[in-house]
Structures are given as structure tokens and as C-alpha cells.
Design a protein around this motif. Structure first.
Motif, PDB file in Angstrom:
ATOM      1  N   ILE A 127       0.841  -1.197   0.000  1.00 32.23           N
ATOM      2  CA  ILE A 127       0.000   0.000   0.000  1.00 32.23           C
ATOM      3  C   ILE A 127       0.875   1.246   0.000  1.00 32.23           C
ATOM      4  O   ILE A 127       1.853   1.325   0.744  1.00 32.23           O
ATOM      5  CB  ILE A 127      -0.922   0.034   1.241  1.00 32.23           C
ATOM      6  N   ASN A 128       0.524   2.224  -0.837  1.00 32.33           N
ATOM      7  CA  ASN A 128       1.267   3.475  -0.906  1.00 32.33           C
ATOM      8  C   ASN A 128       0.813   4.401   0.236  1.00 32.33           C
ATOM      9  O   ASN A 128       1.459   4.472   1.272  1.00 32.33           O
ATOM     10  CB  ASN A 128       1.062   4.129  -2.281  1.00 32.33           C
ATOM     11  N   GLU A 129      -0.326   5.089   0.071  1.00 31.68           N
ATOM     12  CA  GLU A 129      -0.841   5.954   1.137  1.00 31.68           C
ATOM     13  C   GLU A 129      -1.672   5.120   2.104  1.00 31.68           C
ATOM     14  O   GLU A 129      -2.665   4.504   1.707  1.00 31.68           O
ATOM     15  CB  GLU A 129      -1.702   7.090   0.560  1.00 31.68           C
ATOM     16  N   VAL A 130      -1.256   5.089   3.376  1.00 31.61           N
ATOM     17  CA  VAL A 130      -1.970   4.286   4.366  1.00 31.61           C
ATOM     18  C   VAL A 130      -2.903   5.183   5.191  1.00 31.61           C
ATOM     19  O   VAL A 130      -3.149   6.324   4.833  1.00 31.61           O
ATOM     20  CB  VAL A 130      -0.985   3.498   5.257  1.00 31.61           C
ATOM     21  N   HIS A 131      -3.425   4.657   6.305  1.00 36.73           N
ATOM     22  CA  HIS A 131      -4.476   5.332   7.081  1.00 36.73           C
ATOM     23  C   HIS A 131      -3.966   5.557   8.510  1.00 36.73           C
ATOM     24  O   HIS A 131      -4.242   4.761   9.405  1.00 36.73           O
ATOM     25  CB  HIS A 131      -5.710   4.415   7.068  1.00 36.73           C
ATOM     26  N   PRO A 132      -3.225   6.652   8.757  1.00 33.68           N
ATOM     27  CA  PRO A 132      -2.580   6.860  10.057  1.00 33.68           C
ATOM     28  C   PRO A 132      -3.550   6.893  11.237  1.00 33.68           C
ATOM     29  O   PRO A 132      -3.208   6.467  12.338  1.00 33.68           O
ATOM     30  CB  PRO A 132      -1.881   8.217   9.902  1.00 33.68           C
ATOM     31  N   ARG A 133      -4.765   7.406  11.030  1.00 37.57           N
ATOM     32  CA  ARG A 133      -5.705   7.543  12.145  1.00 37.57           C
ATOM     33  C   ARG A 133      -6.744   6.434  12.162  1.00 37.57           C
ATOM     34  O   ARG A 133      -7.840   6.590  12.703  1.00 37.57           O
ATOM     35  CB  ARG A 133      -6.374   8.923  12.090  1.00 37.57           C
TER      36      ARG A 133
END
Length: 424
Positions: free
Chosen positions: A324-330
């Protein structure tokens, strides 16, 4: 606290030049939208919303974990997994064997994610692409059509399960309306005195929603099978709680693939099954890694929101094996499961239930409707014995060995191979 915060949140989303204020549940449903720009906007708006409230979420999470750790200290427990393992009536060696088997077989699922990225015209998927549809040929079903689809295929495996589901539909046990003000997700709760259950979800007509509805009906059927048991023998643990639900979901998911009208639909429905495998082997793994590391750091004091974001990014990169490139920090703020007060580590039992149910489903496919009584006997035993004994009694398998878990993983890898063949 979590429900209060989320219930008050609204997400402004602009589609076709018109801006609407959506509930978190409605916004989450747009993660399957065919337009990548809308998916990206929904992801960004949601991330902003979680960011605005992250201090409240961080405080809530820290207090919950801190309370648990203090209780463990008073009891003389030094392992924060002791309570979740005891709650789930399983040995640590079972949990380790499951995660070890999954970690060794990530590559096929990375191949699937890379193939999906290629089909979407990207080098790598971003988080908001994980549930993206691959075509506009996907079938949508009204609630009544979805109900009929579920009843038809439940009947082929278990007439009693079909009759029970029909009763749930006829007596309106299901609250599935797509409307503002609803929190995300779905759940089932049971009422032992009346012998009834109630189901909550937001239904929008996708086959994924049909599978979710089947999943929750599976939970309700599990409670139904236990009505003949003494009330003290009805309290089953969460890992086996996900067995009947995932079994029911598998019936519907397989049926949707087999009844696909076109090759494009078949590919899309196979991909929906693989989304579930990725959720169990990667997303849930990320949750487990995050929560384990968070608890370790929480022993030293409060973990700030910024550090929680870092821990989540690290866990997602590791669990998705860099796919995955952009992940989900929150994600830690967005997921209700981290805030359930009476069940610590509300994550690994899903993966356990998924792989366990695949073994049961394989048996059911071999034996057909004649397996019904054996299946119900297994469900009745879920509340009275450790899972190692349960699986040995009903499947004759040792679940402290990685080989047991690999059998279920291999079934999912076959889905990957079928999907890639169709995609090529």
C-alpha cells in the motif's frame, strides 16, 4: 465515549457539485464508489474529521488501556495478552501458529493487490483503493432481493438456518435503513428470554452489503442453536463467535461468484472475496501489531496521538507487506473495535473465526445438507470448551500447528489464482 463522539460527527462530501453532510456510516459506504476522485475526497474528509477529534480519541484509548494494565498489575499478570487469550479460551501457541502461517504466505495477497493496482491504472494501491470496484457491471440488489438471495443459498446448506433467517426477515429484526445519523459497521445482539435477535447495519445494495447481512444473520443463528443449552453454557468467546457469521458469509460470497452473469461480474465478485481475505490477513494483522505495540508503550505512560499515528503507519506497512502506498494513520481513531470496554484485543478473533469457518465450510460442501446437525452440534459446543478441544473434537485437527491454518490460507490463495487468471 467513542459512540458519543462519532455520533456527533458529520462529513461534508461534494458529489456532482452538490455538498452533503453525511454520517460516518454513510461516508464509509462511499469507499466502494467507482469514481477514484470521490473515494479520495471521502478518505481525505474522513481523515480530517478523525484528526480534529484525535486528542479526544487518544485520551479515551489511553485511559482504557491504562485501566486494564493497572488491573493486570494488581492480579500479578505481566502479559497483556493473558486476558484476551483467556477470554477467547485459547492458548498463546495457537495464536502464534496462526500469525506465523499468515506471515509466511503474504506474497500471493501482495500479488493480488498489485494486480488490482494495475487494473486501476496505478503502480500501487492507496488505502482508499482497497475497496474500489473494478467495473461498473456490479449487480446491486434491493433489500428484498438480497434477503431472497440469502435464503435461497442458506437453504442448500441448512434448511434450519434458512427457516431461522426467514423468521428474522418476516418479524423485522433487522434495522438496515441507509439514513443520516447512523454510526458505521454492523452488529447483532441477542435477547435470551425472548429467543430473538436484532441486527444493525446500513444497507446500500452491494453484494458486499448482502454478505454483511448474511454475516450478522450467522451470529443470530449461533445464538438460536444455543437456546437448548443451560444459560451458563451459552456464553461463547469472540473467536468462535465469528465462526457461524463467517460461515454464513462464505455461503453467500461463493454463491454470488458461481451465479455471476458475466466474466466481468465474476472477476469483481472474486475480488470482493479477496478483499475479505486481505482484511483478515493484513488489516486485522495491522490492528493486532498496532495494539500490541501500543500496550507495550502504554506501560511507560500516556502515548500521544502523534505516536499512535506513527505506530499505526508502521503496523500497516508491515502487515500489508509494503503493498500500500498511502496508508491510514488515524485508523486507530476510526475503528470502534479499539474502544470496546469489555473485550480487549477485539481483532485476532476475526482471523481465527475466518480460517476456522473455512475448514467447517469445506466439510459442509463435502457433506451437503446432511452436515446440518454436525454443524449445530459444533456451535452448541463453542460455549463449553477451549478452542483447541473444540477443533480436535469436531474436525480432528491440532490448531497449535501451523499446518492447520495453512489449509485455510491455501483455499484463499486459490481465489487469488482464479482472480489473476481472469484479470489476465
Amino acid at each position: 465515549m467513542y459512540d458519543t463522539i462519532v455520533g456527533s460527527m458529520t462529513i461534508p462530501i461534494t458529489i456532482d457539485g452538490k455538498t452533503e453532510e453525511l454520517s460516518v456510516g454513510q461516508a464509509n459506504n462511499l469507499s466502494t464508489h467507482g469514481n477514484p476522485e470521490i473515494r479520495k475526497e471521502v478518505f481525505d474528509r474522513l481523515e480530517e474529521a478523525w484528526s480534529e477529534k484525535e486528542e479526544l480519541f487518544a485520551k479515551t484509548l489511553n485511559h482504557l488501556a491504562g485501566f486494564r494494565l493497572h488491573v493486570y498489575e494488581k492480579r500479578g499478570w505481566d502479559d497483556f495478552l493473558k486476558e484476551p487469550l483467556e477470554y477467547n479460551r485459547m492458548q498463546k501457541s495457537t495464536l502464534q501458529a496462526m500469525w506465523n502461517a499468515i506471515s509466511k504466505h503474504k506474497k500471493p495477497f501482495v500479488d493480488y493487490l498489485n494486480k488490482k493496482a494495475h487494473l486501476l491504472g496505478k503502480d500501487k494501491l492507496d488505502w482508499y483503493d482497497l475497496n474500489a470496484p473494478l467495473s461498473n457491471d456490479d449487480e446491486t440488489l434491493s433489500f428484498q432481493e438480497g434477503a431472497q438471495f440469502i435464503l435461497k443459498h442458506f437453504h442448500s446448506f441448512s434448511p434450519k438456518m434458512a427457516q431461522f433467517a426467514e423468521k428474522a426477515f418476516e418479524e423485522a429484526w433487522i434495522e438496515a435503513e441507509d439514513r443520516p445519523g447512523k454510526r458505521p459497521g454492523g452488529f447483532c445482539t441477542s435477547f435470551p428470554l425472548s429467543g430473538q435477535s436484532r441486527i444493525f447495519m446500513t444497507y446500500n445494495g452491494s453484494m458486499s452489503n448482502v454478505a454483511t447481512l448474511a454475516h450478522e444473520l450467522g451470529h443470530a443463528f449461533h445464538s438460536y442453536t444455543l437456546q437448548s443449552m443451560h444459560p451458563l453454557n451459552r456464553n461463547y468467546a469472540m473467536n468462535v463467535a465469528e465462526t457461524a457469521s463467517t460461515f454464513a458469509e462464505s455461503i453467500v460470497s461463493d454463491a454470488s461468484v458461481n451465479e455471476a452473469k458475466t466474466a466481468e461480474q465474476r472477476k469483481s465478485l472474486l475480488e470482493a472475496k479477496l478483499q475479505r481475505s486481505v482484511a483478515m490477513f493484513m488489516n486485522i494483522h495491522a490492528r493486532f501489531l498496532f495494539e500490541s505495540r501500543f500496550y507495550e508503550e502504554r506501560k511507560q505512560g500516556i502515548v500521544p496521538a502523534s505516536r499512535l499515528n506513527e505506530l499505526m503507519v508502521e503496523a500497516q506497512r508491515e502487515a500489508y507487506a509494503g503493498a500500500i502506498n498511502e496508508v491510514h494513520p488515524r485508523f486507530w481513531a476510526s475503528k470502534l473495535h479499539f474502544y470496546i470496554t469489555d473485550v480487549p484485543f477485539y481483532n485476532f478473533p476475526y482471523t481465527f473465526g475466518y480460517l476456522f469457518s473455512l475448514s467447517i465450510y469445506a466439510k459442509a460442501r463435502e457433506e451437503g445438507a446432511s452436515y446440518e446437525e454436525k454443524y449445530m452440534a459444533l456451535l452448541r459446543d463453542t460455549a463449553i470448551m477451549p478452542v483447541e478441544e473444540l477443533v480436535m473434537k469436531h474436525l480432528g485437527e491440532d490448531i497449535t500447528e501451523e499446518s492447520f491454518w495453512e489449509k485455510g490460507i491455501q483455499l484463499c490463495i486459490k481465489d487469488v489464482e482464479a482472480f489473476i487468471e481472469l484479470a489476465n
